[in-house]
Write a protein that holds these residues in place. Structure first.
Motif, PDB file in Angstrom:
ATOM      1  N   VAL A  74       0.843  -1.202   0.000  1.00 31.46           N
ATOM      2  CA  VAL A  74       0.000   0.000   0.000  1.00 31.46           C
ATOM      3  C   VAL A  74       0.877   1.251   0.000  1.00 31.46           C
ATOM      4  O   VAL A  74       0.628   2.204  -0.752  1.00 31.46           O
ATOM      5  CB  VAL A  74      -0.970   0.005   1.202  1.00 31.46           C
ATOM      6  N   THR A  77       2.478   1.661  -3.413  1.00 32.16           N
ATOM      7  CA  THR A  77       1.436   2.037  -4.375  1.00 32.16           C
ATOM      8  C   THR A  77       1.129   3.519  -4.258  1.00 32.16           C
ATOM      9  O   THR A  77       1.046   4.231  -5.267  1.00 32.16           O
ATOM     10  CB  THR A  77       0.162   1.198  -4.146  1.00 32.16           C
ATOM     11  N   ASP A  78       0.980   3.994  -3.027  1.00 38.07           N
ATOM     12  CA  ASP A  78       0.691   5.410  -2.808  1.00 38.07           C
ATOM     13  C   ASP A  78       1.846   6.300  -3.267  1.00 38.07           C
ATOM     14  O   ASP A  78       1.628   7.357  -3.864  1.00 38.07           O
ATOM     15  CB  ASP A  78       0.391   5.670  -1.331  1.00 38.07           C
ATOM     16  N   GLU A  81       1.814   6.455  -7.006  1.00 38.00           N
ATOM     17  CA  GLU A  81       0.660   7.225  -7.456  1.00 38.00           C
ATOM     18  C   GLU A  81       0.893   8.734  -7.317  1.00 38.00           C
ATOM     19  O   GLU A  81       0.585   9.507  -8.229  1.00 38.00           O
ATOM     20  CB  GLU A  81      -0.573   6.819  -6.656  1.00 38.00           C
ATOM     21  N   ASN A 101       2.373   1.302 -14.744  1.00 35.50           N
ATOM     22  CA  ASN A 101       0.982   1.677 -14.514  1.00 35.50           C
ATOM     23  C   ASN A 101       0.088   0.455 -14.381  1.00 35.50           C
ATOM     24  O   ASN A 101      -0.829   0.438 -13.558  1.00 35.50           O
ATOM     25  CB  ASN A 101       0.477   2.587 -15.636  1.00 35.50           C
ATOM     26  N   TRP A 104       0.681  -0.771 -10.973  1.00 36.69           N
ATOM     27  CA  TRP A 104      -0.008   0.111 -10.025  1.00 36.69           C
ATOM     28  C   TRP A 104      -1.507  -0.228  -9.965  1.00 36.69           C
ATOM     29  O   TRP A 104      -2.070  -0.348  -8.880  1.00 36.69           O
ATOM     30  CB  TRP A 104       0.215   1.562 -10.454  1.00 36.69           C
ATOM     31  N   HIS A 105      -2.122  -0.404 -11.126  1.00 36.63           N
ATOM     32  CA  HIS A 105      -3.542  -0.775 -11.155  1.00 36.63           C
ATOM     33  C   HIS A 105      -3.772  -2.122 -10.470  1.00 36.63           C
ATOM     34  O   HIS A 105      -4.716  -2.279  -9.693  1.00 36.63           O
ATOM     35  CB  HIS A 105      -4.066  -0.840 -12.597  1.00 36.63           C
ATOM     36  N   SER A 107      -1.966  -3.510  -8.176  1.00 30.97           N
ATOM     37  CA  SER A 107      -1.729  -3.344  -6.741  1.00 30.97           C
ATOM     38  C   SER A 107      -2.943  -2.725  -6.060  1.00 30.97           C
ATOM     39  O   SER A 107      -3.361  -3.167  -4.983  1.00 30.97           O
ATOM     40  CB  SER A 107      -0.506  -2.457  -6.502  1.00 30.97           C
ATOM     41  N   ARG A 108      -3.496  -1.716  -6.693  1.00 31.99           N
ATOM     42  CA  ARG A 108      -4.698  -1.091  -6.127  1.00 31.99           C
ATOM     43  C   ARG A 108      -5.869  -2.058  -6.095  1.00 31.99           C
ATOM     44  O   ARG A 108      -6.620  -2.112  -5.116  1.00 31.99           O
ATOM     45  CB  ARG A 108      -5.070   0.154  -6.937  1.00 31.99           C
ATOM     46  N   GLU A 109      -6.039  -2.847  -7.152  1.00 36.69           N
ATOM     47  CA  GLU A 109      -7.145  -3.806  -7.198  1.00 36.69           C
ATOM     48  C   GLU A 109      -6.950  -4.903  -6.147  1.00 36.69           C
ATOM     49  O   GLU A 109      -7.904  -5.292  -5.467  1.00 36.69           O
ATOM     50  CB  GLU A 109      -7.268  -4.417  -8.591  1.00 36.69           C
ATOM     51  N   THR A 111      -5.339  -4.631  -3.316  1.00 33.59           N
ATOM     52  CA  THR A 111      -5.584  -4.016  -2.010  1.00 33.59           C
ATOM     53  C   THR A 111      -7.083  -3.861  -1.765  1.00 33.59           C
ATOM     54  O   THR A 111      -7.573  -4.149  -0.679  1.00 33.59           O
ATOM     55  CB  THR A 111      -4.882  -2.647  -1.930  1.00 33.59           C
ATOM     56  N   ARG A 112      -7.797  -3.428  -2.775  1.00 32.56           N
ATOM     57  CA  ARG A 112      -9.255  -3.265  -2.647  1.00 32.56           C
ATOM     58  C   ARG A 112      -9.927  -4.600  -2.374  1.00 32.56           C
ATOM     59  O   ARG A 112     -10.764  -4.717  -1.471  1.00 32.56           O
ATOM     60  CB  ARG A 112      -9.827  -2.630  -3.918  1.00 32.56           C
TER      61      ARG A 112
END
Length: 166
Positions: A74, A77-78, A81, A101, A104-105, A107-109, A111-112
């Motif tokens: 996280v 990722t931040d 970003e 990128n 990054w996408h 990683s965000r998915e 985490t979500r």
């Protein structure tokens, strides 16, 4: 990510130059890659320990390492970003930038999905019902799928940055 280009050097919080923008962003992307690889590795390790029915103490320690890796992912990722929102590398940098990128996408998915699975688990613990168990299963499957996508994004990034491992 916005498509802007900057040529000036970025500065760290203490005012020292960090280098050209693309190099700074690439450094953040490399850190994101390493955090994602370690996150995937630790999740795979936990799965193997559970399959072997390792002791509760060993599993507890492994889950603590997974949690630490998730927190690091996280953070990386931040960091990517924040810097990546201001840049759009082109030319020779464009290949790794597109892969970064995607990473990054992913990683965000991941985490979500991980957060959603955690919330679903807490709901089941507070009010177990057959339909909530089905929803929990769906959330865990989606998290596993997001982890697989994260693994694939790391492999794609490594193809354009083969010396990224430490």
């Amino acid at each position: 990510m916005p498509k802007t280009t900057q040529q000036a050097a970025f500065h760290s919080g203490d005012g020292r130059p960090e280098g050209p923008p693309a190099a700074s962003l690439c450094s953040k992307a490399d850190a994101l890659y390493r955090a994602a690889v370690e996150c995937c590795r630790q999740h795979e390790r936990v799965a193997r320990l559970v399959a072997r029915e390792a002791s509760d103490e060993e599993q507890k320690a492994a889950y603590a390492q997974v949690e630490h890796c998730d927190v690091a992912l996280v953070a990386m990722t931040d960091a990517y970003e924040k810097l990546g929102a201001r840049l759009h590398p082109d030319g020779d940098d464009e290949a790794w930038w597109h892969r970064a990128n995607s990473l990054w996408h992913a990683s965000r998915e991941y985490t979500r999905r991980h957060d959603e699975a955690g919330r679903a688990g807490r709901r089941v613990n507070s009010a177990p019902a057959p339909e909530s168990l089905g929803q929990l299963n769906v959330e865990y499957e989606l998290e596993a799928s997001a982890l697989l996508a994260l693994r694939q994004a790391t492999e794609a990034y490594k193809k354009v940055r083969p010396h990224v491992d430490c």
